[in-house]
Write a protein that holds these residues in place. Structure first.
Motif, PDB file in Angstrom:
ATOM      1  N   GLU A  28      42.023  49.637  54.862  1.00 16.08           N
ATOM      2  CA  GLU A  28      43.116  50.316  53.599  1.00 16.08           C
ATOM      3  C   GLU A  28      41.887  49.713  52.573  1.00 16.08           C
ATOM      4  OE1 GLU A  28      47.113  51.295  52.615  1.00 16.08           O
ATOM      5  OE2 GLU A  28      47.288  50.763  54.027  1.00 16.08           O
ATOM      6  N   LEU A  29      41.718  48.523  52.372  1.00 15.01           N
ATOM      7  CA  LEU A  29      41.494  48.245  50.769  1.00 15.01           C
ATOM      8  C   LEU A  29      40.156  48.002  50.784  1.00 15.01           C
ATOM      9  CD1 LEU A  29      42.748  44.133  51.276  1.00 15.01           C
ATOM     10  CD2 LEU A  29      43.683  46.330  49.808  1.00 15.01           C
ATOM     11  N   LEU A  30      39.301  48.068  51.540  1.00 22.25           N
ATOM     12  CA  LEU A  30      38.203  48.476  51.639  1.00 22.25           C
ATOM     13  C   LEU A  30      37.985  50.026  51.404  1.00 22.25           C
ATOM     14  CD1 LEU A  30      35.336  47.225  52.410  1.00 22.25           C
ATOM     15  CD2 LEU A  30      37.601  45.444  53.605  1.00 22.25           C
ATOM     16  N   VAL A  31      38.378  50.687  52.011  1.00 24.86           N
ATOM     17  CA  VAL A  31      37.898  52.302  51.992  1.00 24.86           C
ATOM     18  C   VAL A  31      38.469  52.269  49.791  1.00 24.86           C
ATOM     19  CG1 VAL A  31      38.850  54.553  52.064  1.00 24.86           C
ATOM     20  CG2 VAL A  31      38.241  53.271  53.988  1.00 24.86           C
ATOM     21  N   ILE A  32      39.465  51.509  49.896  1.00 26.23           N
ATOM     22  CA  ILE A  32      39.796  51.478  48.134  1.00 26.23           C
ATOM     23  C   ILE A  32      39.060  50.811  47.350  1.00 26.23           C
ATOM     24  CG2 ILE A  32      41.806  51.547  46.120  1.00 26.23           C
ATOM     25  CD1 ILE A  32      43.737  51.985  48.600  1.00 26.23           C
ATOM     26  N   ALA A  33      38.321  50.001  47.818  1.00 29.80           N
ATOM     27  CA  ALA A  33      37.156  49.736  46.856  1.00 29.80           C
ATOM     28  C   ALA A  33      35.542  50.134  46.948  1.00 29.80           C
ATOM     29  CB  ALA A  33      37.288  48.100  47.370  1.00 29.80           C
ATOM     30  N   ILE A  34      35.759  50.762  48.680  1.00 29.87           N
ATOM     31  CA  ILE A  34      34.431  51.883  48.353  1.00 29.87           C
ATOM     32  C   ILE A  34      35.063  53.007  47.105  1.00 29.87           C
ATOM     33  CG2 ILE A  34      32.856  53.779  49.684  1.00 29.87           C
ATOM     34  CD1 ILE A  34      32.504  50.855  50.224  1.00 29.87           C
ATOM     35  N   LEU A  35      35.549  53.673  47.944  1.00 31.28           N
ATOM     36  CA  LEU A  35      35.718  54.410  46.127  1.00 31.28           C
ATOM     37  C   LEU A  35      35.744  54.791  45.309  1.00 31.28           C
ATOM     38  CD1 LEU A  35      38.288  57.068  48.096  1.00 31.28           C
ATOM     39  CD2 LEU A  35      36.661  57.530  48.436  1.00 31.28           C
ATOM     40  N   LEU A  74      45.370  54.426  42.714  1.00 31.22           N
ATOM     41  CA  LEU A  74      44.809  52.879  42.812  1.00 31.22           C
ATOM     42  C   LEU A  74      43.630  53.553  42.461  1.00 31.22           C
ATOM     43  CD1 LEU A  74      46.348  51.023  45.794  1.00 31.22           C
ATOM     44  CD2 LEU A  74      46.687  50.444  43.736  1.00 31.22           C
ATOM     45  N   VAL A  75      43.150  54.536  43.342  1.00 31.42           N
ATOM     46  CA  VAL A  75      41.390  55.033  42.343  1.00 31.42           C
ATOM     47  C   VAL A  75      41.420  55.059  41.772  1.00 31.42           C
ATOM     48  CG1 VAL A  75      39.340  55.859  42.984  1.00 31.42           C
ATOM     49  CG2 VAL A  75      40.645  55.652  44.890  1.00 31.42           C
ATOM     50  N   SER A  99      39.728  61.938  46.050  1.00 34.46           N
ATOM     51  CA  SER A  99      40.345  60.602  46.504  1.00 34.46           C
ATOM     52  C   SER A  99      41.844  60.950  47.593  1.00 34.46           C
ATOM     53  CB  SER A  99      40.570  59.313  46.028  1.00 34.46           C
ATOM     54  OG  SER A  99      38.862  59.393  45.371  1.00 34.46           O
ATOM     55  N   GLY A 100      42.359  61.389  45.813  1.00 33.85           N
ATOM     56  CA  GLY A 100      43.921  61.370  45.984  1.00 33.85           C
ATOM     57  C   GLY A 100      44.222  62.934  47.048  1.00 33.85           C
TER      58      GLY A 100
END
Lengths: 242, 295
Positions: A70-77, A115-116, A104-105
């Motif tokens: 989950e963290l990685l996907v958010i960081a990528i976005l 968060l993004v 993203s939302g």
């Protein structure tokens, strides 16, 4: 079933925390501003309130110990958003930030959208310089992503170009323009007056229109390919919406 | 030029800038505003040299004038009316307030430019890594991904060029379509790659209890004394605030406290707080000069 239960549990916890902050901390801060600072430090008080409203999101995100994926996907976005803003930095107000945050939302839910938005506003300001308006930008983009997630879940907006464009245009003008212009006024004006507010909104219209038009353009161009990719990744690796 | 203050522990840097930026926003007393602006100018020029000086004069000076001019046009409070424009009074107080708030605005911006070059992202992540571990991990990964994506987009676009599908091939519509294709390839690659990274993090025990993180910051004696000084001066400022030494009324007429010995102490304390980094640098330069001349 289990995840649904967790989901509702989490949202209610966040609601309690948000309510506590809004009902206790915000009035206390306003009272402090009125009684100890003679009702003159609008900027600092409003800045504090903006920061308070973001705290529940961050705390509830930390509390549930998110998985690495989950963290990685958010960081990528976030990184895509920041890189996108860097690519168009020469053109004032042409920012793909809101467009990618909305996508993203819609794809990963309101919390991820928030968060993004907030993190990419913060990180892009690390590249382009932090300033007194950083918390406001974090709040605005976060709110746009959050609303996109909520409205999609309620079925008010769809994953179609047309409906995303309409939401994008309105949210950029109303939320981003509305709040950032207000913060600019509070920053360097002594007394709050409706006339000054109207003037600053009028002065901001061209910028907001360019920002909204660019957001709609990016949504037209990016929404379909990005939504396909994000949905595919979600299905392939079984990522849950948050 | 090497900045000594940047070499101190991140907590010291962060405390200093939080205090200085908040105080600069807060204190509208002309003496405090002047100190803040001058120290911000000195420190920013010390940190960034000619570039900062140019920036300050090319952008900040016009901005200062603009903000100072806007205020009297919308703010008609104050008792000393100087003239009327379209039946709207322009008052002495609102002009003075305009200049004061413009000075405040400019000095906060310049302080932020100093903050940006002293509190780098690694220091920020070190400070907040304990309190918000997941978010600061996202932050540091985002910072890493941006340059990585820039490199990868070159790789993708070169590969597309080989098959005649780069942004430099075809007519305008074709080019735009190729550009979107390159972006979607990048996003797919990034997401697939990230899942792999996440799995490998999980294999190495990310999120388990008892994991530590690496940092090369040490809180030594020097940090302790500088932090102590900063905290002492912050307390002095709060003491001054309680006494009302740094408050000023602009409306309806300008009222501030008379300058006494106590207020002079508060002024000096404020100047000392603002100039800590510059003073540290000068001390270090003197020390270095003496060491050099001995050899």
């Amino acid at each position: 079933m289990q995840s649904e239960l967790n989901e509702s549990n989490r949202i209610s916890k966040r609601l309690v925390l948000t309510a506590a902050i809004i009902l206790i901390a915000v009035p206390l801060t306003i009272a402090f501003g009125i009684f100890f600072l003679d009702d003159k430090k609008y900027y600092i008080i409003s800045l504090l309130i903006i920061i308070y409203t973001m705290i529940p999101f961050f705390i509830s995100f930390e509390k549930r110990r998110p998985q690495a994926r989950e963290l990685l996907v958010i960081a990528i976005l976030c990184a895509i958003t920041v890189a996108g803003r860097a690519a168009f930095v020469m053109l004032p107000q042409v920012k793909p930030v809101a467009a990618i945050v909305i996508i993203s939302g819609v794809c990963f839910g309101p919390t991820s959208g928030f968060l993004v938005g907030a993190v990419s506003a913060f990180v892009s300001n690390i590249f382009f310089g932090q300033g007194p308006s950083t918390p406001w930008q974090m709040f605005c983009f976060g709110l746009i992503g959050f609303l996109a997630g909520i409205l999609f879940r309620k079925g008010i907006i769809q994953k179609s170009r047309f409906s995303l464009c309409i939401f994008g245009g309105i949210s950029v003008i109303v939320i981003y323009g509305g709040i950032i212009n207000l913060s600019a006024l509070l920053m360097f004006s002594a007394k709050f007056s409706w006339k000054a507010l109207m003037t600053i909104y009028a002065a901001g219209i061209p910028f907001d229109l360019v920002h909204a038009a660019s957001t709609m353009f990016f949504l037209v161009v990016l929404s379909n390919p990005m939504i396909v990719i994000l949905d595919r990744i979600k299905k392939k690796y079984g990522l849950i919406e948050t | 030029m090497k900045d000594t203050f940047s070499g101190l522990h991140p907590i010291v840097n962060f405390t200093y800038f939080t205090a200085v930026i908040l105080f600069s926003m807060f204190f509208m007393h002309p003496v405090f505003l002047g100190f803040s602006l001058v120290s911000a100018l000195i420190y920013s020029i010390y940190l960034n040299g000619i570039k900062a000086a140019k920036f300050n004069f090319l952008y900040m000076l016009p901005l200062l004038l603009l903000v100072a001019l806007i205020n009297p046009l919308f703010n008609h409070e104050g008792v000393t009316i100087l003239l009327f424009i379209n039946d709207n009074p322009i008052t002495y107080e609102s002009i003075i307030y305009g200049i004061a708030s413009a000075t405040m605005f400019i000095s906060v911006i310049i302080w932020f430019s100093c903050y940006n070059s002293v509190v780098t992202s690694d220091k920020f992540i070190y400070l907040f890594g304990k309190i918000i571990p997941s978010l600061s991990l996202i932050l540091s990964m985002t910072l890493r991904f941006v340059p990585k994506f820039k490199a990868q987009i070159k790789v993708i676009s070169n590969a597309q060029k080989c098959i005649g599908r780069d942004v430099s091939n075809g007519n305008v519509l074709q080019r735009a379509r190729n550009g979107i294709k390159i972006i979607s390839i990048l996003i797919t690659w990034a997401l697939e790659n990230s899942i792999e990274t996440a799995d490998s993090m999980k294999c190495r025990g990310y999120g388990l209890k008892g994991r530590t993180s690496f940092s090369n910051y040490r809180f030594d004696k020097r940090d302790k004394s500088v932090l102590g000084t900063i905290c002492g001066l912050i307390l002095l400022m709060i003491f001054g605030m309680v006494l009302g030494e740094n408050t000023i009324d602009y409306f309806p007429s300008i009222i501030f406290k008379e300058i006494t010995i106590i207020s002079a102490i508060v002024y000096i304390g404020y100047a000392a707080l603002l100039l800590i980094p510059v003073a540290l640098n000068i001390m270090e330069d003197i020390k270095w000069y003496h060491l050099k001349s001995k050899i």
